[in-house]
Design a protein around this motif. Structure first.
Motif, short mmCIF file in Angstrom:
data_model
loop_
_atom_site.label_atom_id
_atom_site.label_comp_id
_atom_site.label_asym_id
_atom_site.label_seq_id
_atom_site.Cartn_x
_atom_site.Cartn_y
_atom_site.Cartn_z
N VAL A 1 -16.80 6.30 -3.64
CA VAL A 1 -16.06 6.39 -4.90
C VAL A 1 -15.54 5.02 -5.33
O VAL A 1 -15.64 4.64 -6.50
N GLY A 2 -15.00 4.28 -4.37
CA GLY A 2 -14.47 2.97 -4.72
C GLY A 2 -13.99 2.23 -3.49
O GLY A 2 -13.65 2.83 -2.47
N ASP A 3 -13.98 0.91 -3.59
CA ASP A 3 -13.47 0.08 -2.51
C ASP A 3 -11.95 0.05 -2.58
O ASP A 3 -11.34 0.64 -3.48
N PRO A 4 -11.28 -0.62 -1.63
CA PRO A 4 -9.81 -0.63 -1.66
C PRO A 4 -9.24 -1.10 -2.99
O PRO A 4 -8.29 -0.49 -3.50
N ASN B 1 0.83 -1.21 0.00
CA ASN B 1 0.00 0.00 0.00
C ASN B 1 0.87 1.26 0.00
O ASN B 1 0.52 2.25 -0.65
N ALA B 2 1.97 1.23 0.74
CA ALA B 2 2.87 2.38 0.73
C ALA B 2 3.43 2.62 -0.67
O ALA B 2 3.50 3.77 -1.13
N ARG B 3 3.80 1.55 -1.35
CA ARG B 3 4.29 1.71 -2.73
C ARG B 3 3.21 2.29 -3.64
O ARG B 3 3.48 3.17 -4.46
N THR B 4 1.99 1.80 -3.49
CA THR B 4 0.88 2.31 -4.30
C THR B 4 0.65 3.79 -4.02
O THR B 4 0.45 4.58 -4.94
N GLU C 1 -15.45 -1.70 6.26
CA GLU C 1 -16.51 -0.80 5.82
C GLU C 1 -17.89 -1.42 6.05
O GLU C 1 -18.83 -0.73 6.44
N ASP C 2 -18.02 -2.74 5.86
CA ASP C 2 -19.28 -3.41 6.16
C ASP C 2 -19.64 -3.24 7.63
O ASP C 2 -20.80 -3.00 7.98
N TRP C 3 -18.65 -3.37 8.49
CA TRP C 3 -18.89 -3.19 9.92
C TRP C 3 -19.25 -1.74 10.23
O TRP C 3 -20.12 -1.48 11.07
N ALA C 4 -18.59 -0.81 9.56
CA ALA C 4 -18.89 0.60 9.80
C ALA C 4 -20.35 0.90 9.47
O ALA C 4 -21.03 1.60 10.22
N TYR D 1 -3.58 1.35 5.36
CA TYR D 1 -4.03 0.08 5.94
C TYR D 1 -4.97 -0.68 5.01
O TYR D 1 -5.52 -1.71 5.39
N GLY D 2 -5.12 -0.15 3.79
CA GLY D 2 -5.92 -0.86 2.80
C GLY D 2 -7.41 -0.72 2.99
O GLY D 2 -8.17 -1.61 2.61
N VAL D 3 -7.83 0.41 3.55
CA VAL D 3 -9.24 0.70 3.74
C VAL D 3 -9.55 1.98 2.97
O VAL D 3 -8.77 2.94 3.03
N SER D 4 -10.65 2.01 2.27
CA SER D 4 -10.98 3.18 1.46
C SER D 4 -11.58 4.29 2.31
O SER D 4 -12.56 4.07 3.02
N PRO D 5 -11.03 5.52 2.21
CA PRO D 5 -11.62 6.64 2.92
C PRO D 5 -12.81 7.24 2.19
O PRO D 5 -13.50 8.11 2.73
#
Length: 384
Positions: A236-239, A18-21, A351-354, A228-232
């Motif tokens: 707009v889009g999932d991870p 994720n850091a590289r991305t 996100e499902d839990w949120a 952490y691989g979670v979409s803010p």
């Protein structure tokens, strides 16, 4: 063998990837991996190391204790910390080569005092409130602080490394407030330059703006949740849409599995009543572990989702301090010791839990309690 019947499995390979991305998305801007709040519940030092290995050149820690822990662990990336009150032992930060945010005049004075006490030049980032209405100097407060900072720079007491702010509507891409905040930050930088303060870095974007607003990247971006691989910005889009990989899987072993007849209440106040003869399981995690009580099933509505043997089930009844219940169904074959995935690989998402708990995914991962062991794997090195 763990004594605790649950764990948070954190994939450091996912953090690194994720850091590289994020470095690629930042497209030339430096990347500050934000590891505050114990790296959003993932573990401060292991995550920080993985993020630096993935290309992050800065680390962000809200609290001074977190920043010092990074240095004590031997991590030599640049570190910024930004939230402290009068009387904080800032000399420890200056001595450890930690950058300090300045959000008020008293803070500039105390950083200068710490620098003189240690005999080192302090590195500061001036925090400007461009519209969030939270921490930071208002534009009206900024000029006298800049004048004081310029004098301290001439004396070699400190150096203004950056000027930064925080967006109010970053999770609403294209919101006009973000453009206004950017313009105001540019104005503040121009005022700084006119008073002899030339910051190396201007920074404004956290996770959402890093992913969706390249015009806000400036010199440095500060991704937190995205690391952490979670979409803010799930709207707009999932991870996967952003090329991110969720790093945390929370799982537990069923403590008890038993049959209950139709019409039997489950958990406190019997908000859930079995509709048929069924099998139920006890999951040994509760709000004492950071599982939201708001994730309870109530009045016939399902609670938060879980994964059991590849099936999508939900919490049945009220979440307790140390446990919650799952209706496994009339034909269930699970036994005590079988694994339940709350979120992550093999189960639903944070996100499902949120959504189920009427909160945000930031809270779901960050609130996970300290008594839940963190277990580290590295998918890039072959760990499962």
């Amino acid at each position: 063998m763990s004594l605790y019947p649950a764990r948070a499995v954190v994939d450091l390979g996912a953090i690194r990837a994720n850091a590289r991305t994020l470095c690629r998305i930042a497209d030339g801007a430096a990347v500050m991996a934000v590891v505050k709040a114990d790296a959003y519940g993932h573990g401060l030092v292991p995550v920080a190391r993985a993020a630096v290995e993935g290309g992050a050149t800065w680390l962000g820690a809200a609290q001074l204790t977190e920043a010092l822990a990074l240095r004590e662990a031997g991590i030599d990336a640049r570190v910024l910390t930004w939230l402290y009150a009068p009387g904080a032992p800032l000399e420890l930060a200056v001595a450890a080569d930690i950058d300090l945010a300045v959000a008020a005049r008293w803070a500039l004075d105390e950083v200068a005092q710490a620098a003189r006490a240690t005999g080192r030049t302090a590195r500061v980032h001036l925090k400007v409130d461009t519209g969030l209405g939270r921490n930071g100097l208002t534009p009206a407060e900024l000029p006298p602080v800049l004048d004081a900072a310029a004098r301290l720079q001439e004396q070699g007491v400190l150096r203004v490394v950056g000027i930064f702010s925080h967006l109010a509507f970053a999770d609403t891409p294209g919101h006009p407030t973000s453009a206004r905040q950017l313009a105001l930050l540019h104005d503040c930088v121009a005022v700084a330059r006119s008073r002899g303060v030339e910051p190396e870095l201007r920074h404004l974007a956290a996770s959402a703006a890093t992913l969706t607003a390249p015009e806000l990247h400036l010199d440095l971006v500060r991704p937190g949740l995205a690391l952490y691989g979670v979409s803010p910005v799930p709207q707009v889009g999932d991870p996967a849409h952003f090329g991110l990989v969720p790093a945390m899987t929370v799982e537990a072993e069923l403590a008890t599995v038993k049959r209950l007849p139709a019409g039997h209440g489950m958990s406190y106040a019997h908000h859930y009543v079995t509709s048929t003869d069924t099998t139920v399981g006890v999951v040994p995690l509760g709000y004492g572990d950071g599982i939201p009580r708001h994730a309870s099933g109530k009045d016939g509505a399902p609670g938060a989702p879980v994964g059991v043997s590849g099936r999508a089930l939900t919490i049945a009844g009220r979440v307790c301090m140390d446990q919650f219940m799952v209706d496994l169904g009339p034909q269930a074959t699970e036994v005590a010791g079988d694994t339940v995935v709350l979120f992550g690989r093999g189960g639903p998402s944070a996100e499902d839990w949120a959504r189920a708990a009427d909160t945000i995914s930031y809270e779901i991962v960050t609130r996970l309690g300290a008594r839940v062991p963190r277990v580290y794997i590295d998918s890039e090195k072959g760990d499962a």
